[in-house]
Design an enzyme around this catalytic site. Sequence first.
Site, PDB file in Angstrom:
ATOM      1  N   ASN A   9      73.188  62.989  54.988  1.00  0.00           N
ATOM      2  CA  ASN A   9      72.546  61.781  54.449  1.00  0.00           C
ATOM      3  C   ASN A   9      71.030  61.920  54.493  1.00  0.00           C
ATOM      4  OD1 ASN A   9      74.971  60.118  54.066  1.00  0.00           O
ATOM      5  ND2 ASN A   9      75.145  60.253  56.293  1.00  0.00           N
ATOM      6  N   LYS A  13      66.495  67.274  54.329  1.00  0.00           N
ATOM      7  CA  LYS A  13      67.281  68.506  54.518  1.00  0.00           C
ATOM      8  C   LYS A  13      67.720  69.060  53.169  1.00  0.00           C
ATOM      9  CE  LYS A  13      69.560  67.592  58.953  1.00  0.00           C
ATOM     10  NZ  LYS A  13      70.896  67.416  59.554  1.00  0.00           N
ATOM     11  N   ASP A  69      73.756  70.417  61.748  1.00  0.00           N
ATOM     12  CA  ASP A  69      73.339  69.512  62.814  1.00  0.00           C
ATOM     13  C   ASP A  69      72.229  70.197  63.586  1.00  0.00           C
ATOM     14  OD1 ASP A  69      73.966  66.808  63.887  1.00  0.00           O
ATOM     15  OD2 ASP A  69      74.020  67.923  65.757  1.00  0.00           O
ATOM     16  N   THR A  70      71.210  69.429  63.909  1.00  0.00           N
ATOM     17  CA  THR A  70      70.014  69.994  64.524  1.00  0.00           C
ATOM     18  C   THR A  70      69.601  69.170  65.728  1.00  0.00           C
ATOM     19  OG1 THR A  70      69.218  70.877  62.418  1.00  0.00           O
ATOM     20  CG2 THR A  70      67.563  70.505  64.108  1.00  0.00           C
ATOM     21  N   GLY A 150      60.887  64.281  60.702  1.00  0.00           N
ATOM     22  CA  GLY A 150      61.324  64.261  62.104  1.00  0.00           C
ATOM     23  C   GLY A 150      60.198  64.612  63.059  1.00  0.00           C
ATOM     24  N   LYS A 172      57.623  76.904  56.312  1.00  0.00           N
ATOM     25  CA  LYS A 172      58.519  76.425  57.378  1.00  0.00           C
ATOM     26  C   LYS A 172      59.877  77.132  57.292  1.00  0.00           C
ATOM     27  CE  LYS A 172      61.008  72.389  59.128  1.00  0.00           C
ATOM     28  NZ  LYS A 172      61.435  71.013  58.912  1.00  0.00           N
TER      29      LYS A 172
HETATM   30  P1  ITT Z   1      72.571  64.218  58.758  1.00  0.00           P
HETATM   31  O1  ITT Z   1      73.341  64.130  60.041  1.00  0.00           O
HETATM   32  O2  ITT Z   1      72.995  63.236  57.738  1.00  0.00           O
HETATM   33  O3  ITT Z   1      72.526  65.629  58.214  1.00  0.00           O
HETATM   34  P2  ITT Z   1      70.305  63.517  60.481  1.00  0.00           P
HETATM   35  O4  ITT Z   1      68.909  63.105  60.159  1.00  0.00           O
HETATM   36  O5  ITT Z   1      71.160  62.620  61.328  1.00  0.00           O
HETATM   37  O6  ITT Z   1      71.029  63.871  59.085  1.00  0.00           O
HETATM   38  P3  ITT Z   1      70.570  65.624  62.529  1.00  0.00           P
HETATM   39  O7  ITT Z   1      71.510  64.796  63.297  1.00  0.00           O
HETATM   40  O8  ITT Z   1      70.923  67.053  62.277  1.00  0.00           O
HETATM   41  O9  ITT Z   1      70.217  64.956  61.120  1.00  0.00           O
HETATM   42  O10 ITT Z   1      69.108  65.716  63.133  1.00  0.00           O
HETATM   43  C1  ITT Z   1      68.705  65.033  64.239  1.00  0.00           C
HETATM   44  C2  ITT Z   1      67.251  64.683  64.179  1.00  0.00           C
HETATM   45  O11 ITT Z   1      66.504  65.857  64.523  1.00  0.00           O
HETATM   46  C3  ITT Z   1      66.695  64.248  62.827  1.00  0.00           C
HETATM   47  O12 ITT Z   1      66.853  62.898  62.601  1.00  0.00           O
HETATM   48  C4  ITT Z   1      65.222  64.606  62.989  1.00  0.00           C
HETATM   49  O13 ITT Z   1      64.539  63.610  63.693  1.00  0.00           O
HETATM   50  C5  ITT Z   1      65.290  65.856  63.846  1.00  0.00           C
HETATM   51  N1  ITT Z   1      65.211  67.049  63.006  1.00  0.00           N
HETATM   52  C6  ITT Z   1      66.226  67.732  62.405  1.00  0.00           C
HETATM   53  N2  ITT Z   1      65.758  68.786  61.727  1.00  0.00           N
HETATM   54  C7  ITT Z   1      64.402  68.767  61.876  1.00  0.00           C
HETATM   55  C8  ITT Z   1      63.351  69.577  61.407  1.00  0.00           C
HETATM   56  O14 ITT Z   1      63.564  70.618  60.612  1.00  0.00           O
HETATM   57  N3  ITT Z   1      62.104  69.266  61.769  1.00  0.00           N
HETATM   58  C9  ITT Z   1      61.843  68.210  62.560  1.00  0.00           C
HETATM   59  N4  ITT Z   1      62.782  67.384  63.038  1.00  0.00           N
HETATM   60  C10 ITT Z   1      64.052  67.658  62.708  1.00  0.00           C
END
Ligand code: ITT
Length: 192
Positions: A9, A13, A69-70, A150, A172
């Site tokens: 969502n 990304k 997932d990050t 983020g 990046k």
């Molecule tokens: P989806 O689950 O829908 O993919 P999300 O925003 O919830 O989107 P994640 O759970 O993977 O994504 O990511 C967790 C948080 O980590 C995200 O909301 C950002 O604040 C941060 N994040 C993820 N990738 C990042 C990046 O490349 N650079 C900086 N912050 C990042």
Amino acid sequence: MDKFVFATNNLHKIEEIQQIIGTEFEIIGLEEIGCKEEIPETQNTIAGNALQKARFIYDKYQINCFADDTGLEVEALNGEPGVYSARYAGPGRSFEDNIQKLLFELKDKSNRKARFLTVVALIIDNKEYLFEGIINGEIIHDKKGNSGFGYDPIFKPENSDFTFAEMNSEEKNKISHRGKAMQKLIQFLKNS
Ligand code: ITT
């Protein structure tokens, strides 16, 4: 051309990944398959959540897909916010709220080491594959730069003078957690 749904969502990304993946594979967004729901992510690991998001879409739409997932893992905070990175300051809070909370938690800490961890889960013909990408770096004291999303304005990758938010997406992607995990996925697709 092979087509994959990217189960996210997060529009930032999608932009990043479209650039990494180029024109060899076609990425389909959730709206194109008529999915308007929030995808559940209730697992307590990054890999578990990546798989849960991809599984949700595969089971419902029977279409090859991947999810990312990050988490940002900060050494002095025992790996927090980690799997809770999206809602570190509480449910529904903004990127800015999460940054401020992290800067506050680190204000008396001299160890600023942190890393981003991405796990990409791919499901093809009901088989699951995981790809991991890590970038080490540090959390700086004040935000710098306006690009990205983020935690990018406070994360400076090792061997760089710039935060992720001071780089364009090509710069990046070359070194980032998501870029590395996606390169592994692309290699896998090319070899299979
Ligand atoms: P989806 O689950 O829908 O993919 P999300 O925003 O919830 O989107 P994640 O759970 O993977 O994504 O990511 C967790 C948080 O980590 C995200 O909301 C950002 O604040 C941060 N994040 C993820 N990738 C990042 C990046 O490349 N650079 C900086 N912050 C990042």
